[in-house]
Enzyme design. Structure first.
Site, PDB file in Angstrom:
ATOM      1  CG  ASP A  14      -2.628  20.141  -1.011  1.00 29.02           C
ATOM      2  OD1 ASP A  14      -1.710  20.814  -0.504  1.00 29.02           O
ATOM      3  OD2 ASP A  14      -3.339  19.357  -0.364  1.00 29.02           O
ATOM      4  CD  GLN A  97      -1.946  16.433  -0.646  1.00 28.18           C
ATOM      5  OE1 GLN A  97      -1.889  16.456   0.583  1.00 28.18           O
ATOM      6  NE2 GLN A  97      -3.057  16.659  -1.317  1.00 28.18           N
ATOM      7  CE1 TYR A 236      -7.675   9.764  -1.291  1.00 33.24           C
ATOM      8  CE2 TYR A 236      -6.286   9.988   0.644  1.00 33.24           C
ATOM      9  CZ  TYR A 236      -7.334  10.421  -0.127  1.00 33.24           C
ATOM     10  OH  TYR A 236      -8.039  11.528   0.247  1.00 33.24           O
ATOM     11  CE  LYS A 239     -12.544  11.224  -3.236  1.00 37.63           C
ATOM     12  NZ  LYS A 239     -12.855  10.215  -4.235  1.00 37.63           N
ATOM     13  CE1 TYR A 355      -9.491   3.189  -8.003  1.00 35.72           C
ATOM     14  CE2 TYR A 355     -11.696   3.951  -7.422  1.00 35.72           C
ATOM     15  CZ  TYR A 355     -10.849   3.252  -8.267  1.00 35.72           C
ATOM     16  OH  TYR A 355     -11.353   2.623  -9.370  1.00 35.72           O
TER      17      TYR A 355
HETATM   18  C1  F6R Z   1      -8.954  14.897   2.127  1.00 43.26           C
HETATM   19  C2  F6R Z   1      -7.742  15.222   2.856  1.00 43.26           C
HETATM   20  C3  F6R Z   1      -7.729  15.057   4.336  1.00 43.26           C
HETATM   21  C4  F6R Z   1      -6.750  13.966   4.749  1.00 43.26           C
HETATM   22  C5  F6R Z   1      -6.783  13.706   6.263  1.00 43.26           C
HETATM   23  C6  F6R Z   1      -5.735  12.688   6.713  1.00 43.26           C
HETATM   24  O1  F6R Z   1      -8.773  15.053   0.756  1.00 43.26           O
HETATM   25  O2  F6R Z   1      -6.745  15.616   2.299  1.00 43.26           O
HETATM   26  O3  F6R Z   1      -9.012  14.800   4.844  1.00 43.26           O
HETATM   27  O4  F6R Z   1      -7.031  12.773   4.054  1.00 43.26           O
HETATM   28  O5  F6R Z   1      -6.555  14.902   6.967  1.00 43.26           O
HETATM   29  O6  F6R Z   1      -4.501  13.140   6.294  1.00 43.26           O
HETATM   30  P1  F6R Z   1      -3.130  12.413   6.680  1.00 43.26           P
HETATM   31  O7  F6R Z   1      -3.291  10.980   6.256  1.00 43.26           O
HETATM   32  O8  F6R Z   1      -2.113  13.167   5.900  1.00 43.26           O
HETATM   33  O9  F6R Z   1      -2.960  12.572   8.147  1.00 43.26           O
HETATM   34 MG    MG Z   2      -3.903  18.586   1.292  1.00 42.50          MG
HETATM   35 MG    MG Z   3      -7.332  20.087  -1.433  1.00 45.09          MG
END
Ligand code: F6R
Ligand code: MG
Ligand code: MG
Length: 372
Positions: A14, A97, A236, A239, A355
């Site tokens: 990603d 990321q 974290y 995933k 996590y």
């Molecule tokens: C799951 C994922 C998304 C983010 C969510 C919050 O793997 O990547 O569900 O965790 O959109 O993202 P932030 O914290 O970047 O706003």
């Molecule tokens: Mg992402």
């Molecule tokens: Mg992804």
């Protein structure tokens, strides 16, 4: 001179979402294609296909350089770096990321990207399926891979094909302790299930043919990425959206037996903020876009008829009305799970939430607790 073995490498990362964490911008796909096209011209790889599932950019490459080849891994890393640079310019979401290391150090493993690759002697005809998941973790492959290679209710060949009847060998990793164990199916099926039912900890890494059959026992029939982002980053960072490669037919599960497990949208962990259980929805690439509650988690499957270390054209295997009932069921399960809001078992158990970003919230309350 003997024909060299063929390697298929599926390396993904990603490197920026569009919008949010939903999908990959076409501009990044273009950059990746260009980079891999040049590698074909330079003779480093034989063929490639660039795809995406959710916000993950997927590089599928064939070559004859074997697994863990430094030049192949560097090619993938450099391609991601180029893409991430563009993603930053475009202000895509979470640009770069998964690129957790500052500089390439010989192998993408442990640097953020996920990787599944295997080397094998090409059979007269070699069907290979690339499975790619978004918004879930490597253990999401445990159930479908077990069913393909060990469940006679899924794979008729285990019962009626003499060349599959002896079963397969499973290489299972304990991803917390960095240990592995080889177990035989069907003899040790219950042991295998005792481990892989705990899908956050024990993951199937590879499946091998058994001795005495027509296939070399050291050439995997399946391989799954098991890279744990949390363990690399120490916090974290999303995933570990996994990928897998599976060979089919002629003593291995038939293509349809490889795809059959995904007709059941099983519950996997991931989804919103990597913190929720939800159904795994099988989709064609055009629908591999994570929307509702950042999901639901998706799996796509591209089929290739590998020939002389080239991929040829892919077939988008879940872009098929036969998987419509599974998608409908997944949507229904998504409704049901969502009604639980912040409650378990929609939200993951506390041990898994360690996590995520939840400990940050709990820490704020720690001073308010008194003896009960
Ligand atoms: C799951 C994922 C998304 C983010 C969510 C919050 O793997 O990547 O569900 O965790 O959109 O993202 P932030 O914290 O970047 O706003
Ligand atoms: Mg992402
Ligand atoms: Mg992804």
């Amino acid at each position: 001179m003997a024909t060299p073995k063929t390697t298929v490498s599926l390396i993904k990362a990603d490197i920026g979402g569009w919008p949010g964490h939903s999908t990959v911008h076409p501009e990044l796909m273009k950059i990746a294609s260009k980079s891999l096209e040049k590698a074909v011209k330079d003779g480093l790889i034989k063929d490639f296909h660039v795809s995406h599932v959710g916000d993950d950019l997927e590089l599928i490459m064939t070559h004859t350089k074997g697994e863990n080849n430094e030049r192949i891994h560097k090619l993938a890393w450099d391609t991601f770096i180029k893409g991430a640079k563009k993603a930053k310019e475009m202000k895509l979401y979470g640009a770069g990321q998964d690129l957790l290391a500052d500089a390439f150090s010989g192998n993408v493993k442990g640097m953020g990207p996920g990787c599944a690759e295997f080397e094998f002697t090409e059979r007269p005809a070699e069907p290979v399926v690339a499975f790619m998941m978004d918004k879930t973790e490597p253990g999401a492959f445990n159930l479908p891979i077990y069913r393909m290679f060990a469940d006679p209710f899924n794979t008729a060949g285990l019962v009626i094909d003499p060349s599959a009847h002896d079963g397969f060998v499973f290489e299972i990793w304990d991803i917390e302790k960095d240990k592995k164990v080889m177990l035989n199916a069907p003899e040790e099926s219950y042991d295998i299930l005792a481990l892989i039912g705990a899908k956050g900890r024990y993951v199937i890494k590879r499946v091998f043919p058994k001795p005495g059959g027509k296939l070399p026992t050291n050439e995997p029939a399946a391989v799954i990425s098991t890279d744990k982002l949390y363990h690399i980053a120490g916090k974290y960072v999303g995933k570990d959206d996994p990928v897998a490669l599976v060979r089919a037919q002629s003593g291995l599960p038939a293509l349809g037996e490889v795809l059959e497990p995904f007709a059941f949208p099983h519950l996997v962990s991931g989804w919103m903020r990597g913190s929720h259980n939800g159904p795994l929805m099988p989709v064609g690439i055009k629908n591999a876009v994570c929307t509702r509650f950042d999901g639901p988690p998706r799996v796509a499957a591209l089929g290739f008829q590998v020939a002389n270390a080239t991929l040829g054209m892919p077939v988008d295997l879940f872009d098929d009305p036969a998987y419509e009932p599974a998608r409908r069921k997944a949507a229904e399960i998504a409704d049901y799970m969502r009604r639980h809001g912040p409650f378990e078992p929609h939200r993951l158990p506390l041990s898994d939430m360690e996590y995520t970003t939840l400990p940050g919230v709990l820490k704020k309350l720690s001073g308010r607790f008194e003896k009960a």
